[in-house]
Motif scaffolding. Structure first.
Motif, short mmCIF file in Angstrom:
data_model
loop_
_atom_site.label_atom_id
_atom_site.label_comp_id
_atom_site.label_asym_id
_atom_site.label_seq_id
_atom_site.Cartn_x
_atom_site.Cartn_y
_atom_site.Cartn_z
N SER A 39 0.91 -1.17 0.08
CA SER A 39 0.08 0.02 -0.07
C SER A 39 0.82 1.30 0.01
CB SER A 39 -1.00 0.02 1.30
OG SER A 39 -0.10 -0.30 2.27
N GLY A 40 2.25 1.03 0.17
CA GLY A 40 3.24 2.47 0.27
C GLY A 40 4.27 2.07 0.01
N VAL A 41 5.13 3.12 -0.74
CA VAL A 41 6.48 2.90 -1.07
C VAL A 41 7.13 4.03 -0.58
CG1 VAL A 41 7.99 2.33 -2.96
CG2 VAL A 41 5.91 1.36 -2.74
N GLU A 82 6.27 5.64 -10.58
CA GLU A 82 5.03 4.79 -10.81
C GLU A 82 4.93 3.98 -9.52
OE1 GLU A 82 3.09 1.35 -13.61
OE2 GLU A 82 4.98 2.32 -13.90
N ALA A 83 6.08 3.51 -9.03
CA ALA A 83 5.70 2.70 -7.91
C ALA A 83 5.38 3.09 -6.65
CB ALA A 83 7.12 1.66 -7.49
N VAL A 84 5.86 4.64 -6.54
CA VAL A 84 5.49 5.27 -5.33
C VAL A 84 3.91 5.60 -5.37
CG1 VAL A 84 5.84 7.74 -4.34
CG2 VAL A 84 7.81 6.13 -5.09
N ASP A 85 3.57 5.99 -6.73
CA ASP A 85 2.17 6.86 -6.88
C ASP A 85 1.15 5.59 -6.93
OD1 ASP A 85 3.28 9.19 -7.15
OD2 ASP A 85 3.08 9.08 -9.27
N ASN A 86 1.91 4.38 -7.63
CA ASN A 86 1.09 2.97 -7.48
C ASN A 86 1.51 1.68 -6.87
OD1 ASN A 86 -1.16 0.93 -8.27
ND2 ASN A 86 -0.39 1.09 -10.50
N ASP A 96 9.62 -6.01 -13.44
CA ASP A 96 9.71 -5.07 -14.60
C ASP A 96 9.15 -3.75 -14.11
OD1 ASP A 96 10.74 -6.47 -16.84
OD2 ASP A 96 9.18 -7.86 -16.76
N SER A 97 7.89 -3.47 -14.33
CA SER A 97 7.43 -2.08 -13.81
C SER A 97 7.28 -1.89 -12.43
CB SER A 97 6.10 -1.99 -14.33
OG SER A 97 4.91 -2.91 -13.99
N GLY A 98 7.53 -2.95 -11.62
CA GLY A 98 7.73 -2.69 -10.11
C GLY A 98 9.16 -2.45 -9.64
N TRP A 99 10.08 -2.17 -10.51
CA TRP A 99 11.59 -1.87 -9.95
C TRP A 99 11.41 -0.54 -9.22
CZ3 TRP A 99 13.95 2.90 -11.25
CH2 TRP A 99 13.32 3.77 -12.30
N LEU A 100 12.53 -0.42 -8.10
CA LEU A 100 12.52 0.64 -7.12
C LEU A 100 13.50 1.77 -7.63
CD1 LEU A 100 12.01 -1.48 -3.99
CD2 LEU A 100 10.35 -0.09 -5.38
N VAL A 101 14.50 1.72 -7.63
CA VAL A 101 15.61 2.63 -7.78
C VAL A 101 16.73 2.08 -8.57
CG1 VAL A 101 15.29 3.77 -5.55
CG2 VAL A 101 17.03 1.90 -5.69
#
Length: 128
Positions: A39-41, A82-86, A96-101
């Protein structure tokens, strides 16, 4: 669970994809499954320095907040906004789209402590 062969893994359930003089970091499929619905990053800013084994952010799930530990030292080059927003993207697509930094590599030798996909799969299996 999925552990792509081309990645390296830490005992803290972080994956690393080396790209020349930098590496992209994310949480593993195992980590997102253990956490449940994310729910949060919380991630560092671009330009921030990170030290190996220090916290570089956190992931919040229903009942817990888990620290993300840097598998190597360097400077943050890019943050996945995108990971922070979603944050749910970490559950849906952690590799893939869930990479962080993306972090520059100060010392490539720091990667020697990371595991192959096979070793990480064994690590996870023996942990349970």
């Amino acid at each position: 669970m999925d552990f792509p062969e081309e990645l390296k893994y830490s005992k803290e359930h972080i994956w690393v994809r080396v790209e020349h003089d930098a590496a992209v970091i994310g949480i593993t499929d195992f980590a997102q499954e253990e956490l449940g619905a994310i729910s949060g990053v919380n991630l560092p800013e671009e330009g921030d320095e990170v030290e190996q084994d220090d916290s570089l952010g956190s992931v919040e799930a229903r009942k817990t907040v888990s620290e993300i530990y840097a598998p190597f030292s360097g400077t943050v080059r890019a943050v996945n906004h995108e990971a922070v927003d979603n944050p749910g993207v970490l559950n849906d697509d952690p590799y893939d789209s869930g990479w962080l930094v993306e972090v520059s590599l100060d010392d490539i030798d720091e990667l020697k402590g990371l595991m192959s996909a096979e070793d990480y799969a064994d690590y996870v299996e023996n942990r349970e």
